[in-house]
Motif scaffolding. Structure first.
Motif, short mmCIF file in Angstrom:
data_model
loop_
_atom_site.label_atom_id
_atom_site.label_comp_id
_atom_site.label_asym_id
_atom_site.label_seq_id
_atom_site.Cartn_x
_atom_site.Cartn_y
_atom_site.Cartn_z
N GLU A 1 -78.09 24.70 71.65
CA GLU A 1 -78.68 23.62 70.85
C GLU A 1 -77.85 23.32 69.62
N CYS A 2 -78.36 22.37 68.79
CA CYS A 2 -77.59 21.95 67.62
C CYS A 2 -78.27 22.34 66.31
N THR A 3 -79.45 22.99 66.38
CA THR A 3 -80.25 23.38 65.21
C THR A 3 -80.87 22.18 64.50
N GLY A 4 -80.82 21.01 65.14
CA GLY A 4 -81.43 19.82 64.54
C GLY A 4 -82.94 19.95 64.40
N CYS A 5 -83.56 20.70 65.30
CA CYS A 5 -85.02 20.87 65.21
C CYS A 5 -85.38 21.67 63.96
N GLU B 1 -85.90 27.34 70.37
CA GLU B 1 -85.14 26.11 70.08
C GLU B 1 -83.86 26.21 70.90
N GLY C 1 -88.39 20.96 70.54
CA GLY C 1 -87.25 20.11 70.88
C GLY C 1 -87.06 19.95 72.38
N SER C 2 -86.34 18.88 72.74
CA SER C 2 -86.14 18.58 74.15
C SER C 2 -85.23 19.58 74.84
N CYS C 3 -84.41 20.31 74.08
CA CYS C 3 -83.57 21.36 74.69
C CYS C 3 -84.45 22.45 75.25
N GLY D 1 -88.50 16.18 71.78
CA GLY D 1 -88.01 15.20 70.82
C GLY D 1 -86.64 15.71 70.41
N CYS D 2 -85.81 14.81 69.92
CA CYS D 2 -84.44 15.25 69.63
C CYS D 2 -83.99 14.71 68.29
N PRO D 3 -84.48 15.30 67.16
CA PRO D 3 -85.47 16.37 67.12
C PRO D 3 -86.88 15.80 67.18
FE1 SF4 Z 1 -80.67 19.52 68.51
FE2 SF4 Z 1 -82.08 17.68 69.83
FE3 SF4 Z 1 -81.79 20.12 70.87
FE4 SF4 Z 1 -83.35 19.80 68.72
S1 SF4 Z 1 -83.72 18.92 70.78
S2 SF4 Z 1 -81.80 21.42 69.01
S3 SF4 Z 1 -82.25 18.14 67.63
S4 SF4 Z 1 -80.12 18.65 70.51
#
Ligand code: SF4
Ligand code: SF4
Length: 267
Positions: free
Chosen positions: A16-20, A76, A113-115, A148-150
């Motif tokens: 993931e990207c830690t956006g959540c 996440e 999050g969607s991940c 959700g993203c995030p």
């Molecule tokens: Fe990042 Fe989107 Fe995944 Fe959250 S759901 S960790 S915002 S890529």
């Protein structure tokens, strides 16, 4: 702080990207300090943890062993399953090993999050790492999805507060999403809807219709196919959400949106 013992929580980060987490750090009802200091006890969270290395790994093990069947497991990130799961490793273990070790011992899993819910962007066709969501792997404990993203932090915080208040997870739809946050279509609560109904559409980004705030359907808005409370709760007290600032909804709360909702822009 509440005198009641705060439920222990471990927060696992995978692909993931830690956006959540970043989105949650900007929440205000409650804010993240009140969440982790007063309401729940976040015993393990790689982004917020002061500990590192062996100390952090020991903390995860001891939290799980001391709170078997009682802790909340927040996830996440997606879980790569191809080639034995080698595409995401933490402390020498694959994400697949960690989720199989931790989640079955928890009281419940919240996939933020969607991940974590559906595999995330990395699961986009051809999904080179075999990324999956938690509920594709774990079926022995209740799992709630806050995609959700995030996601809007209110979806996650509302789920946690519901669990703390009633001792159970909120009612969900068939995708495991809490109905209070994902029970309604974006399109049914969008402030641009009167323009849709009267046939006033943006034809191209930057045109007069765009400047006048008309409907974004023809330039790619996926609001009619997407379930989320974004138009009602907006984001982080600044009163806006993507559609209010002129960008179509990309459908990020729906499974496989990276494949099913593309192209995001139609003009
Ligand atoms: Fe990042 Fe989107 Fe995944 Fe959250 S759901 S960790 S915002 S890529
Ligand atoms: Fe529906 Fe999108 Fe148009 Fe809003 S902007 S009315 S969500 S199509």
């Amino acid at each position: 702080a509440s005198k009641k013992k705060r439920p222990p929580t471990v927060w696992l980060h995978f692909q993931e990207c830690t956006g959540c987490t970043e989105s949650l750090l900007r929440a205000s009802h409650p804010d993240v300090a009140r969440l982790i200091l007063d309401l729940i006890s976040v015993d393990y969270h790689e982004t917020l943890l002061a500990a590192a290395g062996t100390q952090a790994e020991e903390l995860l093990t001891s939290t799980i062993e001391e709170n078997k069947g009682k802790f909340i497991c927040i996830v996440e990130g997606g879980i790569p399953t191809k080639d034995g799961g080698i595409y995401c490793k933490i402390g020498g273990k694959t994400a697949l090993e960690i989720i199989n070790e931790v989640a079955p011992k928890s009281a419940a899993v919240i996939a933020i999050g969607s991940c974590a819910a559906f595999g995330g962007i990395q699961a986009a066709n051809p999904n080179p790492t075999g990324a999956k969501g938690v509920s594709d792997i774990i079926n022995s404990v209740p799992i709630i999805n806050c995609p959700g993203c995030p996601p809007n932090p209110i979806a996650f915080l509302g789920t946690v507060l519901h669990y703390l208040t009633f001792g159970r997870l909120p009612a969900t739809d068939k995708l495991g999403r809490p109905l209070f946050a994902y029970g309604r279509r974006i399109h049914d609560h969008c402030e641009r809807r009167p323009h849709f109904d009267d046939g006033r559409f943006v034809e191209e980004f930057g045109d007069c219709a765009h400047k006048n705030g008309y409907c974004l359907y023809k330039v790619g808005c996926k609001g009619p196919e997407t379930f989320s409370h974004c138009p009602s709760v907006r984001f982080n007290d600044v009163g806006v959400w993507p559609v209010s600032v002129g960008h179509g909804c990309v459908g990020c709360t729906e499974p496989n949106f990276w494949d099913t909702m593309t192209p995001f822009y139609e003009r």
